[in-house]
Design an enzyme around this catalytic site. Structure first.
Site, PDB file in Angstrom:
ATOM      1  N   LYS A  34       0.997  -1.345  -0.060  1.00  0.00           N
ATOM      2  CA  LYS A  34       0.101  -0.195  -0.118  1.00  0.00           C
ATOM      3  C   LYS A  34       0.896   1.188  -0.062  1.00  0.00           C
ATOM      4  O   LYS A  34       0.641   2.287   0.705  1.00  0.00           O
ATOM      5  CB  LYS A  34      -1.184   0.238   1.095  1.00  0.00           C
ATOM      6  CG  LYS A  34      -1.717  -1.368   1.142  1.00  0.00           C
ATOM      7  CD  LYS A  34      -2.873  -1.030   2.486  1.00  0.00           C
ATOM      8  CE  LYS A  34      -3.934  -2.077   2.540  1.00  0.00           C
ATOM      9  NZ  LYS A  34      -4.607  -2.467   1.096  1.00  0.00           N
ATOM     10  N   CYS A  35       1.798   1.224  -0.852  1.00  0.00           N
ATOM     11  CA  CYS A  35       3.039   2.542  -0.769  1.00  0.00           C
ATOM     12  C   CYS A  35       2.460   2.872  -2.147  1.00  0.00           C
ATOM     13  O   CYS A  35       2.355   2.374  -3.261  1.00  0.00           O
ATOM     14  CB  CYS A  35       4.376   1.733  -0.622  1.00  0.00           C
ATOM     15  SG  CYS A  35       5.606   2.653  -1.027  1.00  0.00           S
ATOM     16  N   GLY A  36       3.206   4.255  -2.252  1.00  0.00           N
ATOM     17  CA  GLY A  36       3.168   4.723  -3.817  1.00  0.00           C
ATOM     18  C   GLY A  36       4.327   4.047  -4.582  1.00  0.00           C
ATOM     19  O   GLY A  36       4.198   4.417  -5.723  1.00  0.00           O
ATOM     20  N   PHE A  37       5.220   3.574  -4.058  1.00  0.00           N
ATOM     21  CA  PHE A  37       6.129   2.673  -4.925  1.00  0.00           C
ATOM     22  C   PHE A  37       5.571   1.313  -5.208  1.00  0.00           C
ATOM     23  O   PHE A  37       6.410   0.509  -5.841  1.00  0.00           O
ATOM     24  CB  PHE A  37       7.509   2.736  -4.193  1.00  0.00           C
ATOM     25  CG  PHE A  37       8.181   4.094  -4.212  1.00  0.00           C
ATOM     26  CD1 PHE A  37       8.282   4.846  -5.266  1.00  0.00           C
ATOM     27  CD2 PHE A  37       8.387   4.517  -2.943  1.00  0.00           C
ATOM     28  CE1 PHE A  37       8.832   6.030  -5.047  1.00  0.00           C
ATOM     29  CE2 PHE A  37       8.725   5.643  -2.792  1.00  0.00           C
ATOM     30  CZ  PHE A  37       9.023   6.529  -3.713  1.00  0.00           C
ATOM     31  N   THR A  38       4.530   0.635  -4.927  1.00  0.00           N
ATOM     32  CA  THR A  38       3.882  -0.412  -5.052  1.00  0.00           C
ATOM     33  C   THR A  38       4.004  -0.920  -6.481  1.00  0.00           C
ATOM     34  O   THR A  38       4.369  -2.037  -6.842  1.00  0.00           O
ATOM     35  CB  THR A  38       2.667  -0.690  -4.110  1.00  0.00           C
ATOM     36  OG1 THR A  38       2.793  -0.295  -3.010  1.00  0.00           O
ATOM     37  CG2 THR A  38       2.367  -2.064  -4.686  1.00  0.00           C
TER      38      THR A  38
END
Length: 163
Positions: A34-38
Site C-alpha cells: 500500500k505504498c506509492g512505490f508498490t
C-alpha cells in the site's frame, strides 16, 4: 561476511538459508502493498523475467515499518503480489528493516551500504540492495529508483564471474 551467512523465513514461514542463492546476482528489496512505490513490483517482475535464467534472483521482504503500508498477513501479501503484479520471484515473511528488531540481513546490508550522507537505516519501502555473485553487497538504490534503471548494474554483475 556475505549475505549467504543469513537465513530468513519465506512467505510461508519456512526458514530458508540465503546460501541457497550462492553464485547468483541478488536484488534484495523491502516491499509494501500500500505504498506509492508498490507499482514497482511490475518493473521488478520484468527484471526477474529478463535475467532470472542468467543467474539473477530478486528477494522481496515485506515490511510494515513505514506508515503501516504492509498491514496484511503473509497469505494476503502473497495473493496481492501474484494477483496484481504476477510476482514469481521469492517473497519472504514480513520483517523489520530498522531498529533493534531489524532483521540481521538488513542490519548487515545497511552497514555495508549506507544511504545518503552515511545514514545506515532504510528510509522507505522499495529500497534496493544489489548483491554480487560472491554474496557481497555491491550497490544500494533509493526507493524512487525505477527498477529499469538497475539493468546496467545487473548486467555488469552477471558478466563478472559468469558461471
Amino acid at each position: 561476511m556475505s549475505v549467504y551467512e543469513f537465513q530468513a523465513a519465506d512467505i510461508k514461514g519456512v526458514q530458508q538459508p540465503l546460501s541457497d542463492y550462492e553464485g547468483k546476482v541478488l536484488l534484495v528489496v523491502n516491499t509494501a502493498s500500500k505504498c506509492g512505490f508498490t507499482p514497482q513490483y511490475k518493473g521488478l517482475q520484468e527484471l526477474y523475467d529478463r535475467y532470472s535464467e542468467k543467474g539473477f534472483e530478486i528477494l522481496g521482504f515485506p515490511c510494515d515499518q513505514f506508515m503501516n503500508q504492509e498491514p496484511g498477513t503473509e497469505d494476503e501479501i502473497a495473493a496481492f503480489c501474484e494477483r496484481n503484479y504476477g510476482v514469481a520471484f521469492p517473497m519472504f515473511s514480513k520483517i523489520k528493516v530498522n531498529g533493534k528488531e531489524a532483521h540481521p540481513l538488513f542490519s548487515y546490508l545497511t552497514t555495508e551500504l549506507p544511504g545518503m550522507l552515511g545514514s545506515e537505516g532504510v528510509k522507505w519501502n522499495f529500497t534496493k540492495f544489489l548483491i554480487a555473485r560472491d554474496g557481497k553487497p555491491f550497490k544500494r538504490f533509493a526507493p524512487n529508483t525505477n527498477p529499469k534503471e538497475l539493468e546496467k548494474d545487473i548486467e555488469q554483475l552477471l558478466k563478472q564471474g559468469n558461471l
